[in-house]
Design a protein around this motif. Structure first.
Motif, mmCIF file in Angstrom:
data_model
loop_
_atom_site.group_PDB
_atom_site.id
_atom_site.type_symbol
_atom_site.label_atom_id
_atom_site.label_comp_id
_atom_site.label_asym_id
_atom_site.label_seq_id
_atom_site.Cartn_x
_atom_site.Cartn_y
_atom_site.Cartn_z
ATOM 1 N N HIS A 1 -9.438 -11.809 3.489
ATOM 2 C CA HIS A 1 -9.819 -12.134 2.102
ATOM 3 C C HIS A 1 -9.658 -13.621 1.785
ATOM 4 N N LEU B 1 -7.892 -8.180 -4.625
ATOM 5 C CA LEU B 1 -8.196 -8.030 -3.199
ATOM 6 C C LEU B 1 -8.729 -9.322 -2.589
ATOM 7 N N ILE B 2 -9.540 -10.048 -3.341
ATOM 8 C CA ILE B 2 -10.166 -11.241 -2.764
ATOM 9 C C ILE B 2 -9.297 -12.483 -2.954
ATOM 10 N N PHE B 3 -8.756 -12.672 -4.142
ATOM 11 C CA PHE B 3 -8.039 -13.926 -4.409
ATOM 12 C C PHE B 3 -6.518 -13.796 -4.323
ATOM 13 N N GLY B 4 -6.032 -12.622 -4.027
ATOM 14 C CA GLY B 4 -4.584 -12.429 -3.937
ATOM 15 C C GLY B 4 -3.993 -13.157 -2.733
ATOM 16 N N LEU C 1 -8.804 -6.900 3.745
ATOM 17 C CA LEU C 1 -7.380 -7.089 3.461
ATOM 18 C C LEU C 1 -6.786 -8.178 4.354
ATOM 19 N N VAL D 1 -7.943 -21.137 -8.472
ATOM 20 C CA VAL D 1 -7.520 -19.748 -8.718
ATOM 21 C C VAL D 1 -6.299 -19.722 -9.636
ATOM 22 N N TRP E 1 -12.289 -17.061 1.834
ATOM 23 C CA TRP E 1 -13.233 -17.591 0.833
ATOM 24 C C TRP E 1 -13.070 -19.100 0.703
ATOM 25 N N ILE F 1 0.848 -1.193 0.000
ATOM 26 C CA ILE F 1 0.000 0.000 0.000
ATOM 27 C C ILE F 1 0.881 1.239 0.000
ATOM 28 N N CYS G 1 -11.717 -2.144 -12.168
ATOM 29 C CA CYS G 1 -12.496 -2.555 -10.983
ATOM 30 C C CYS G 1 -12.481 -4.083 -10.853
ATOM 31 N N TYR H 1 -1.822 -12.448 -0.180
ATOM 32 C CA TYR H 1 -1.099 -11.385 0.515
ATOM 33 C C TYR H 1 -1.587 -11.297 1.949
ATOM 34 N N GLY H 2 -0.837 -10.578 2.752
ATOM 35 C CA GLY H 2 -1.258 -10.338 4.132
ATOM 36 C C GLY H 2 -0.846 -11.463 5.055
ATOM 37 N N ILE H 3 -1.403 -11.410 6.261
ATOM 38 C CA ILE H 3 -1.042 -12.395 7.278
ATOM 39 C C ILE H 3 -1.511 -13.776 6.844
ATOM 40 N N THR I 1 -18.753 -2.020 -7.823
ATOM 41 C CA THR I 1 -17.514 -2.555 -7.222
ATOM 42 C C THR I 1 -17.521 -2.339 -5.712
ATOM 43 N N LEU J 1 -10.932 -6.186 -7.717
ATOM 44 C CA LEU J 1 -11.702 -7.160 -6.927
ATOM 45 C C LEU J 1 -10.973 -8.504 -6.873
#
Lengths: 529, 339
Positions: free
Chosen positions: B163, A510-513, B160, A467, B166, A6, A503, A515-517, B15, A507
């Motif tokens: 996510h 953000l949803i299928f990436g 974030l 994915v 899912w 970010i 967009c 990343y993060g913890i 979106t 999406l």
């Protein structure tokens, strides 16, 4: 600052804002400031190294330019009085002097890279030799490796050689030259740009062009998708497969080869997409680094399509100069005399090829695995070249087969697998271990386990596989959209479609990436080089 | 042109809606497992925020004090804003937020978490912070709580963080997409199971007997905040019989000294277990770590007496409208206890 963070998005947005908001004559200044701020995020101490490379290259290039200008002025002044042969001799003498200056520059530039990147590797080699004779060991220092040093060193040294060859004029303004070396979108993973194609674009003013911004942003978003959704999902499995190679041998080596191919493609091309897209938004067109490499039908073709700017760098600055060097000319004469015309003429070319690939391997990393990787690529290319007459005969014998689509596909699959196999040296790192694991594909026949829960045992759930598969299919489908106008430009021409694409990609990311913890922080693979 | 702008706006809106929906769907609901995660947000469901007593602290408060008992026995209204591993800074910012909504007569803080001077784990941070409504207090709480691996943005946009859920969506995620059931009784998380016992492991000696500076700073901030609002600030240490939650004498002395220096009441209930009537064979649901409802009622009853006598809390059971609300709460409480 990771491209996929970010913080980077905010940084890029701010840079773009100031780039277009401030007067045009300040644009290159904005880029220089942004580039150094970007580099500062990697660590203040790294600035010292990039500043060193910048200053040394700048001064040596100015020196070379001064000599070249003096040479030209002298020749012009004495045009009437100098004989052609005299002029030639004078130019040759001057060239030799400039070559000495260039050598000093290359020594200082590559010297820093060599010390920082290869000292530990070289000393480990020394220790390995010492171990054969005595218990004495040389201390191996742990040196820091500045971010992107291989890229900016190669770009700088390429510029120096261009100035020596009079292909480019030395930049007079140190700050402008500093921008050429440090331009932040391409600083850490290329492409390795040439001064004559990049510099003027960096320094000239650019007006805000909505179409370019839309098109660039589209490519940035696509790069994010490839990296975060595809490459980083594959990475989870790749890491597990590499870390547990005793458990995951046999068919899992093949799985690793496939997954790592997907990972590195998504990772590297994704990073380049972000780089090129961001530059495009600023009105700067960078060299393309990829051209559908996995559709190559031979290793040679693959290397014309994969990491193009590195390949052309080695061709232009290593292979060609080496092939036509005095030493090679002598070797050519000698080998032709001793081994005959047919074999003799191959020797210098092959030697130059081997040296080039050895250095290409070394550029990728200080390790035996990278050297073997380079030499194996070289071996495949040379063997293919030697077998060319055989292929030609085969094509003549089976013209319909070799001109057919299935044959073309077979060649692509063969090249893809071969390149993937060699690339796995990058994963397992240890050469012996890699060879053993390659062997296990034939000795450890564990295909059954793969479909009996094996595919979801190394960090990927069925959802992740879905994915990954859909991501690869999407990349493949997009890569087929070749034409006079790139797909992103076709999209950018239609604002509503463009908005939907941005967009939609957002999406998906953000949803299928990955990343993060829960996911290991993943930097771009080529940042390490 | 107009058409294009309208088209783009529609896409942006769609979106945003999809993102909002995805966030609602993917966030953990804490309804059937890890119910502690739902505690913090439940406070906002309170229609009457004129509590006499507010409790803040870790698991020892939301398993140790039952507001329905305080009401039933003393006519005192209360709320427990406790949460799992609620660290001192969590407590401070939760208290800061609550004091924006109401001004109680007494704030009770359980001191066990003062032993932690640094953020401990992302998972517990989530249980403490995700339920908070967006406010300046929440933003400050996030800043104070984050471990190195966490990002600020993921607290503002939990998508974030969650996510990847899912892949593990369950029926619960769809059932509680737009609403939540109540899991607590004014912040008290009821445990009816009986799993008695005592810990026979000797606690390891402390290497550093002093409580961390950071947590003590937040304790001081809580005290000052209460002082500023004219609220009595009371320190307690809930009873426990598990070495993991051992309250060392050195810490106890330090808190006692702090309380004395600032003229605060400090009640360590560990040595008072016999007097309270806690029987570790029947009053705990997890072999002495926490009290079950039977133990919690005894402790609440005991502490209620102190609260009423020391802080002159009046019996509000004569207030008909309040009584109606609390009778309803009591009925729900009794029903769950009887299950």
């Amino acid at each position: 600052m990771q491209f996929t963070s970010i913080a980077f998005l905010l940084f890029a947005a701010l840079t773009l804002f100031f780039y277009f908001a401030l007067p045009k004559k300040m644009q290159w200044g904005v880029l220089l400031a942004a580039s150094y701020v970007f580099y500062l995020f990697a660590g203040a101490r790294y600035l010292l190294f990039i500043a060193y490379t910048t200053l040394v290259t700048y001064l040596i290039a100015r020196w070379l330019q001064a000599r070249a200008d003096a040479e030209d002025a002298y020749v012009t002044a004495h045009r009437e009085t100098m004989e052609k042969t005299e002029r030639k001799a004078y130019r040759a003498r001057e060239k030799k002097k400039r070559f000495r200056i260039l050598t000093v520059g290359l020594f200082l530039g590559f010297g820093l890279l060599a010390v920082l990147k290869y000292t530990a590797f070289a000393l480990s080699g020394v220790n390995a030799v010492l171990a054969l004779f005595s218990p004495a060991r040389v201390a191996v220092p742990s040196l820091l490796l500045p971010l992107g040093i291989s890229f900016y060193t190669f770009q700088s040294m390429g510029y120096l050689i261009d100035v020596y060859r009079k292909k480019a004029r030395a930049e007079q303004n140190l700050a402008k030259f500093a921008l050429f070396v440090s331009f932040f979108p391409q600083l850490i993973q290329g492409p390795i740009s040439r001064f004559d194609s990049l510099a003027s674009q960096l320094f000239e003013p650019h007006r805000f062009d909505g179409f370019r911004v839309r098109s660039g942003l589209c490519r940035v978003a696509w790069g994010f998708f490839k990296k975060v959704v595809v490459a980083d999902t594959a990475m989870v499995a790749v890491k597990t497969l590499i870390g547990n190679d005793t458990k995951y041998s046999g068919v899992y080596v093949l799985v690793l080869i496939l997954l790592y191919s997907v990972q590195i493609y998504g990772d590297f091309t994704g990073g380049i997409d972000i780089t090129v897209g961001l530059s495009e938004m600023m009105g700067i067109r960078l060299a393309e680094n990829f051209n559908r490499p996995f559709s190559s039908r031979s290793t040679k073709e693959y290397w014309r399509r994969w990491h193009i700017t590195m390949g052309t760098w080695f061709t232009d600055y290593v292979f060609y100069p080496l092939s036509v060097s005095g030493g090679m000319q002598k070797l050519s004469k000698f080998s032709r005399a001793k081994l005959g015309e047919k074999i003799g003429k191959r020797i210098p070319v092959y030697l130059a090829t081997v040296v080039t690939w050895f250095l290409t391997g070394l550029w990728h990393g200080a390790g035996m695995n990278f050297i073997v990787w380079g030499l194996l690529n070289c071996a495949v290319i040379l063997i293919s070249q030697e077998l060319q007459p055989l292929y030609t005969r085969f094509q003549a014998r089976f013209p319909r087969l070799t001109a057919s689509k299935p044959w073309e596909k077979w060649q692509m699959v063969r090249t893809f697998l071969l390149m993937g196999l060699i690339r796995s040296l990058d994963c397992y790192r240890d050469v012996g271990r890699t060879f053993r694991l390659w062997g296990s594909m034939f000795t450890n026949w564990n295909w059954g386990g793969l479909f009996d829960g094996g595919l979801i045992s190394f960090g990927l759930s069925w959802g992740d596989w879905a994915v990954l598969l859909l991501g690869v299919l999407l990349i493949w489908a997009v890569s087929r959209q070749v034409g006079d106008t790139p797909l992103r430009e076709r999209i950018a021409k239609r604002p509503v479609l463009w908005c939907a694409v941005i967009c939609g990609l957002t999406l998906l990311i953000l949803i299928f990436g990955a990343y993060g913890i829960g996911y290991d922080a993943s930097q771009f693979i080529y940042n390490q080089f | 042109m107009k058409k294009k702008v309208l088209g783009c706006l529609c896409i942006l809106l769609a979106t945003a809606l999809v993102l909002g929906f995805a966030q609602a769907l993917l966030q953990p609901k804490y309804m059937t497992s890890a119910r502690e995660g739902a505690l913090i947000a439940e406070y906002y469901n309170e229609t009457d925020r004129s509590h006499d007593v507010l409790f803040v602290g870790d698991c020892e408060v939301y398993e140790g004090f039952t507001p329905p008992t305080l009401w039933e026995e003393y006519g005192v209204t209360s709320y427990v804003r406790g949460s799992a591993q609620q660290l001192a800074w969590h407590s401070y910012y939760l208290l800061e937020e609550m004091l924006q909504y109401e001004t109680p007569k007494v704030v009770v803080y359980n001191v066990l978490a003062l032993k932690y001077g640094e953020p401990q784990s992302e998972a517990y941070n989530r249980l403490n912070l995700d339920g908070m409504r967006l406010s300046a207090s929440k933003l400050r709480a996030i800043r104070a709580s984050m471990t190195e691996e966490e990002s600020f943005a993921s607290y503002l946009f939990p998508l974030l963080r969650f996510h990847s859920r899912w892949k593990e969506l369950s029926a619960e995620d769809f059932e509680y997409l737009f609403h939540r059931d109540r899991v607590s009784h004014n912040g008290y998380l009821m445990q009816t199971e009986i799993r008695g016992g005592t810990s026979d492991i000797t606690p390891v000696p402390l290497t550093d007997p002093s409580l961390p500076k950071t947590s003590m700073e937040y304790l001081e901030k809580m005290r000052l905040l209460c002082e500023e609002k004219g609220v009595a600030f009371v320190l307690i240490k809930a009873p426990t019989n598990d070495w993991k939650y051992h309250w060392y004498d050195e810490w106890d002395a330090q808190i006692a000294e702090y309380a004395q220096a600032h003229d605060l009441q400090y009640y360590n209930f560990i040595p008072l277990c016999e007097e309270i009537g806690i029987d570790w064979s029947t009053d705990t649901y997890d072999v002495g770590a926490h009290l079950n409802v039977y133990g919690a009622e005894k402790l609440t009853s005991y502490f209620g007496r102190i609260l009423v006598s020391e802080f002159e809390l009046e019996d509000r059971s004569a207030d008909a409208s309040l009584a109606a609300v609390w009778e309803e709460k009591l009925a729900v409480y009794r029903a769950e206890k009887a299950q």
